[in-house]
Design a protein around this motif. Structure first.
Motif, PDB file in Angstrom:
ATOM      1  N   ALA A 130     -17.003  45.409 -37.703  1.00  0.00           N
ATOM      2  CA  ALA A 130     -15.642  45.805 -37.320  1.00  0.00           C
ATOM      3  C   ALA A 130     -14.596  44.914 -37.982  1.00  0.00           C
ATOM      4  O   ALA A 130     -13.478  45.360 -38.273  1.00  0.00           O
ATOM      5  CB  ALA A 130     -15.496  45.760 -35.803  1.00  0.00           C
TER       6      ALA A 130
ATOM      7  N   THR B  32      -6.565  46.983 -36.350  1.00  0.00           N
ATOM      8  CA  THR B  32      -7.286  46.859 -35.082  1.00  0.00           C
ATOM      9  C   THR B  32      -7.392  48.197 -34.345  1.00  0.00           C
ATOM     10  O   THR B  32      -8.367  48.444 -33.632  1.00  0.00           O
ATOM     11  CB  THR B  32      -6.626  45.815 -34.163  1.00  0.00           C
ATOM     12  N   TRP B  33      -6.380  49.074 -34.528  1.00  0.00           N
ATOM     13  CA  TRP B  33      -6.473  50.390 -33.890  1.00  0.00           C
ATOM     14  C   TRP B  33      -7.603  51.211 -34.506  1.00  0.00           C
ATOM     15  O   TRP B  33      -8.342  51.911 -33.813  1.00  0.00           O
ATOM     16  CB  TRP B  33      -5.139  51.142 -34.032  1.00  0.00           C
TER      17      TRP B  33
ATOM     18  N   GLN C 181     -10.271  49.924 -35.912  1.00  0.00           N
ATOM     19  CA  GLN C 181     -11.496  49.313 -35.372  1.00  0.00           C
ATOM     20  C   GLN C 181     -11.879  49.956 -34.046  1.00  0.00           C
ATOM     21  O   GLN C 181     -13.020  50.388 -33.844  1.00  0.00           O
ATOM     22  CB  GLN C 181     -11.274  47.821 -35.107  1.00  0.00           C
ATOM     23  N   LYS C 182     -10.905  49.991 -33.123  1.00  0.00           N
ATOM     24  CA  LYS C 182     -11.174  50.510 -31.776  1.00  0.00           C
ATOM     25  C   LYS C 182     -11.587  51.981 -31.817  1.00  0.00           C
ATOM     26  O   LYS C 182     -12.480  52.412 -31.083  1.00  0.00           O
ATOM     27  CB  LYS C 182      -9.949  50.329 -30.884  1.00  0.00           C
ATOM     28  N   ASP C 183     -10.929  52.753 -32.704  1.00  0.00           N
ATOM     29  CA  ASP C 183     -11.253  54.179 -32.814  1.00  0.00           C
ATOM     30  C   ASP C 183     -12.693  54.393 -33.254  1.00  0.00           C
ATOM     31  O   ASP C 183     -13.418  55.217 -32.683  1.00  0.00           O
ATOM     32  CB  ASP C 183     -10.309  54.869 -33.817  1.00  0.00           C
TER      33      ASP C 183
ATOM     34  N   VAL D  75     -15.253  52.272 -33.103  1.00  0.00           N
ATOM     35  CA  VAL D  75     -16.179  51.794 -32.061  1.00  0.00           C
ATOM     36  C   VAL D  75     -16.282  52.816 -30.933  1.00  0.00           C
ATOM     37  O   VAL D  75     -17.386  53.111 -30.436  1.00  0.00           O
ATOM     38  CB  VAL D  75     -15.733  50.419 -31.528  1.00  0.00           C
ATOM     39  N   LYS D  76     -15.164  53.410 -30.550  1.00  0.00           N
ATOM     40  CA  LYS D  76     -15.186  54.423 -29.480  1.00  0.00           C
ATOM     41  C   LYS D  76     -15.991  55.652 -29.905  1.00  0.00           C
ATOM     42  O   LYS D  76     -16.782  56.193 -29.124  1.00  0.00           O
ATOM     43  CB  LYS D  76     -13.760  54.839 -29.102  1.00  0.00           C
TER      44      LYS D  76
END
Length: 315
Positions: free
Chosen positions: A213, A219-220, A222-224, A226-227
């Motif tokens: 990641a 960072t957004w 990254q989060k997307d 991972v989700k």
């Protein structure tokens, strides 16, 4: 029948004849290193020994490995990495891909398909050849450019000169995949450069995903990602950029002929993992590793790049 089986028990691997540092690919593969103090003949000798040991390790674990010798007539220093130019699918489709470096285009060989049909009784029902896109300077380097979640019909891809979004979209439409695109980069000389292949920083297994990641600076984003991975029911096992530099992202989960799951990597990648990461992985799979230091240094690729998965049906 569409792809839905994540793991194969059969691999195609190409035995090197003239392996070495490829100056064409080094332009955007920042994992490559010149071994200036080692003669080309010695580099080939070491790479061949690593290749043969790797094949032996896989076979001892019960994995079916089909080896084909490279040809000496062409200058193909990267032929040891077939997963970039060809992929084999469950419905009997073979796909050949457009390659960014001109000398890598010489790796495509129809005689390999004849060998699979005649000697190994595989059924090849159609062939899709995207190589004509090279004339338009559009490239998609197989399962180097795309990391496929075959179970959930997702193709993960990081943007790079070797991964053209139009071609990614074309592949996904043909095979019923959902493209998930992101920007990943690595630190080079105090600046950032795009990561050339998705499969050096990401690997999808049956129940888990290995993912760097930190390579995604947004960072957004990254989060997307991972989700999306977690929504498919897979545990995300995070690796660092430093571990990527040791090829910890360049792994492939396979199964053996007893249907046991194996995560295949280089010994360098294995040594870079923490005890906690190993414990996470070993909940899901056995781990197999073999030393590939010469291949990794000169080729800028590791275990995953050396294995083209065969999902073809048998005749």
């Amino acid at each position: 029948m569409k792809d839905n089986q994540q793991l194969t028990d059969t691999l195609l691997m190409i035995r090197p004849v003239k392996f070495g540092y490829n100056v064409e690919t080094a332009i955007n593969n920042h994992y490559q290193r010149e071994l200036g103090d080692v003669l080309p003949e010695e580099i080939q000798h070491r790479a061949l020994a690593e290749f043969n040991q790797f094949v032996d390790v896989l076979r001892q674990q019960g994995v079916n490995v089909i080896t084909v010798d490279d040809t000496a007539e062409k200058e193909t220093p990267d032929s040891i990495f077939p997963n970039n130019w060809i992929s084999f699918h469950q419905d009997g489709t073979v796909v050949t891909y457009p390659m960014w470096a001109p000398n890598r285009r010489k790796e495509r060989r129809d005689d390999i398909l004849s060998t699979l049909i005649k000697e190994h009784r595989y059924a090849i029902r159609r062939k899709i050849d995207y190589s004509y896109f090279e004339a338009e300077e559009k490239f998609l380097e197989g399962t180097g450019s795309m990391v496929l979640d075959r179970q959930n019909r997702i193709a993960y891809a990081c943007v790079s000169p070797r991964t053209h979004l139009h071609l990614l979209s074309e592949f996904c439409q043909e095979f019923g995949y959902r493209p998930i695109v992101f920007i990943a980069s690595q630190m080079i000389n105090e600046g950032f450069a795009e990561i050339y292949h998705t499969n050096v920083m990401m690997s999808i297994g049956e129940d888990f995903a290995i993912f760097c990641a930190d390579a995604l600076k947004n960072t957004w984003e990254q989060k997307d990602i991972v989700k999306i991975i977690r929504d498919t029911g897979k545990e995300v096992i995070f690796i660092s950029e430093e571990q990527c530099n040791h090829f910890a992202g360049n792994m492939l989960q396979v199964k053996n002929q007893q249907n046991e799951q194996l995560l295949v990597m280089s010994s360098q990648a294995y040594r870079s993992l923490t005890k906690n990461q190993l414990n996470q992985l070993e909940q899901y799979t056995d781990i197999v590793h073999s030393p590939l230091s010469t291949i990794e240094a000169c080729g800028g690729g590791s275990a995953r790049c050396m294995m083209a998965e065969i999902f073809l049906p048998k005749n």
